[in-house]
Scaffold this motif. Structure first.
Motif, PDB file in Angstrom:
ATOM      1  N   THR A 155       0.792  -1.192  -0.142  1.00  0.00           N
ATOM      2  CA  THR A 155       0.006   0.104   0.117  1.00  0.00           C
ATOM      3  C   THR A 155       0.785   1.405  -0.159  1.00  0.00           C
ATOM      4  N   ASP A 156       2.093   1.139  -0.084  1.00  0.00           N
ATOM      5  CA  ASP A 156       3.079   2.278  -0.138  1.00  0.00           C
ATOM      6  C   ASP A 156       3.241   2.489  -1.703  1.00  0.00           C
ATOM      7  N   LEU A 157       2.126   3.529  -2.123  1.00  0.00           N
ATOM      8  CA  LEU A 157       1.842   3.929  -3.436  1.00  0.00           C
ATOM      9  C   LEU A 157       2.954   4.794  -3.571  1.00  0.00           C
ATOM     10  N   GLN A 158       3.392   5.028  -4.836  1.00  0.00           N
ATOM     11  CA  GLN A 158       4.612   5.891  -5.549  1.00  0.00           C
ATOM     12  C   GLN A 158       3.906   7.038  -6.098  1.00  0.00           C
ATOM     13  N   GLU A 159       4.291   8.111  -5.837  1.00  0.00           N
ATOM     14  CA  GLU A 159       3.946   9.518  -6.320  1.00  0.00           C
ATOM     15  C   GLU A 159       4.594   9.588  -7.765  1.00  0.00           C
TER      16      GLU A 159
END
Length: 512
Positions: A155-159
């Motif tokens: 869930t550590d989405l990348q910007e």
């Protein structure tokens, strides 16, 4: 009696009793009309004159006649590259906040699929529908107080360029409603760990602190996680850690190949519920315990079309020929394979998701996934779908009392003659020659086209057995472990050469 669980179960049962079965055909007509009206002012809507389609006498027919089929690469090349570059109002109003990364089952390069706020809401609504369907499964009130282990991608989405990127399971988990957080495991901190092995190690370390009642995730990765928990705590099965585990919701792939190996990790059987969540949307869920078929979600932002799955309609790369005929939900029949098309609130239009499905109950709009268009093995007229391959391997499992959760194959040439070379993920003492001969006979008996091919251009069958773990290691080396990554079942000759090189470097095989 568990008071909270009883209240939750009672509310779900009441909601189910008050909710009537939708008219699926009318629901689909309404969804299409709303999609077209909403996107009529976009570049795509103007190009294909959505306003005229909406005002026509037959929206569904006019839509099919005016708008071509698109696979991902076609849609990317003409339209979605503009969305990725930040342009607004291309295939859907505005510009999405998220992109789902999907390496799927072919290729190392991730697809980047728009995920709009409307799609996130649709996925959430579909999840609520699935929870409501639990009222049909006669689960005890205590179940509704237990925690749910959702083994998706990080869930550590990348910007990136003003939006967030990740796999759809990670995007969905990062948008869970606040009231669900108390039930959700492994929790936000562990779920953010990008390295799959490290995340599973943390799950194993924390496992005894949780009272897990349900699991959710892809079967192959779920098995590896459960085995890691079992090994870490040196116990016999997962129920020694999670005694109240009662439900497993599988997603996006057929569970049958994994049933024997999965059950070997349990002390007693649990309820298995199939779901169909793809990067492009939440497509279907199992509503009833008396069938493993799933109900298409026909009133939730996705319009479906179906192309009969015949070889003459499919290009060599698995895409559809533009002159292939499509039909609506009102025209489908049972026991016929169809290529599934989707038009969605994320701006996918007549999109070839790559899956094939069959209807088991038209009135209820219930389906099963039968395979992938790219995994249809027809190099020499054998016409083998993944569904037929799975069925044959279940017979092999039964005959030899073995487990074959994973496999892949290719049509290879030996002295300019075609052979089917199968790699089976299994731990068995049965020799490969016996397995090959038996598999060949099973397929001949079950499939006329295969039998004819074996009498002509298809000269032989070869089997090589490898440990099942090799398949997950291959997936990890090719793409990324965990999440939505699935094993490719049919490979091209070029890909198969890479696979065999990987096998040669990473394991000792038993050759026929």
């Amino acid at each position: 009696m568990e008071i909270i669980g009883s209240i939750i179960k009672g509310a779900i049962n009441l909601k189910g009793a008050l909710t009537s079965e939708p008219n699926h055909i009318e629901a689909q007509q309404n969804v299409l009309e709303k999609l077209l009206k909403t996107a009529s002012k976009t570049a795509f809507g103007i190009e294909y004159d959505f306003e005229r389609i909406v005002s026509s006498g037959n929206i569904q027919n006019e839509f099919a006649n005016k708008v071509p089929y698109f696979d991902y690469h076609q849609l990317l090349e003409k339209w979605w590259h503009r969305v990725i570059e930040g342009e607004e109002n291309v295939t859907w109003p505005g510009n999405p906040d998220y992109f789902a990364l999907s390496s799927g089952t072919t290729g190392k390069k991730s697809k980047r699929i728009p995920v709009t706020n409307e799609m996130i809401e649709a996925i959430r609504n579909a999840g609520i529908k699935q929870v409501e369907a639990l009222s049909n499964f006669n689960l005890p009130a205590s179940f509704f107080e237990k925690e749910i282990m959702m083994l998706g991608s990080s869930t550590d989405l990348q910007e990136r360029d003003g939006h967030l990127e990740g796999e759809i399971s990670g995007i969905s988990a990062s948008n869970i409603p606040f009231w669900f957080e108390g039930f959700y495991k492994p929790g936000r901190d562990i779920a953010k760990i990008d390295d799959w092995d490290k995340r599973v190690q943390r799950i194993a370390e924390k496992a005894k602190e949780w009272d897990i009642g349900a699991l959710s995730g892809i079967p192959s990765w779920m098995e590896l996680m459960l085995q890691k928990v079992i090994d870490h705590h040196k116990v016999e099965d997962i129920h020694d850690i999670w005694p109240n585990l009662q439900v497993y919701t599988s997603g996006g792939v057929a569970f049958a190949p994994y049933e024997k190996s999965f059950n070997s990790l349990l002390k007693h059987p649990i309820t298995v519920i199939d779901t169909y969540l793809a990067s492009e949307g939440f497509i279907a869920y199992q509503e009833r315990p008396e069938t493993d078929a799933m109900k298409l979600i026909t009133d939730n932002g996705i319009y479906f079309e179906f192309v009969p799955f015949h070889p003459e309609y499919i290009n060599q790369d698995g895409s559809l020929k533009q002159d292939a005929p499509s039909i609506t939900l009102a025209e489908v029949e049972v026991d016929q394979d169809y290529v599934l098309l989707m038009s969605t609130v994320s701006g996918a239009w007549r999109y070839i998701i790559g899956d094939t499905i069959e209807f088991t109950n038209v009135e209820r709009a219930e389906i099963r996934i039968t395979g992938r268009t790219k995994f249809f093995l027809n190099v020499v007229g054998s016409q083998l779908s993944v569904n037929k391959m799975n069925t044959a391997l279940r017979e092999i499992e039964e005959k030899f009392d073995i487990e074959i959760p994973e496999f892949t194959l290719a049509a290879t040439r030996i002295n300019n003659q075609f052979h089917h070379h199968w790699y089976l993920g299994t731990e068995t003492a049965v020799d490969n020659t016996t397995l090959a001969e038996t598999l060949d006979e099973v397929l001949k008996n079950a499939n006329k086209n295969y039998r004819v091919a074996r009498s002509k251009a298809l000269k032989g069958v070869k089997v090589t057995t490898v440990p099942p773990l090799v398949f997950s290691e291959w997936s990890g080396a090719q793409k990324k472990k965990g999440g939505q990554v699935k094993m490719e079942r049919v490979m091209s000759e070029e890909k198969f050469a890479e696979w065999e090189a990987f096998i040669s470097e990473n394991t000792t095989t038993q050759n026929q």
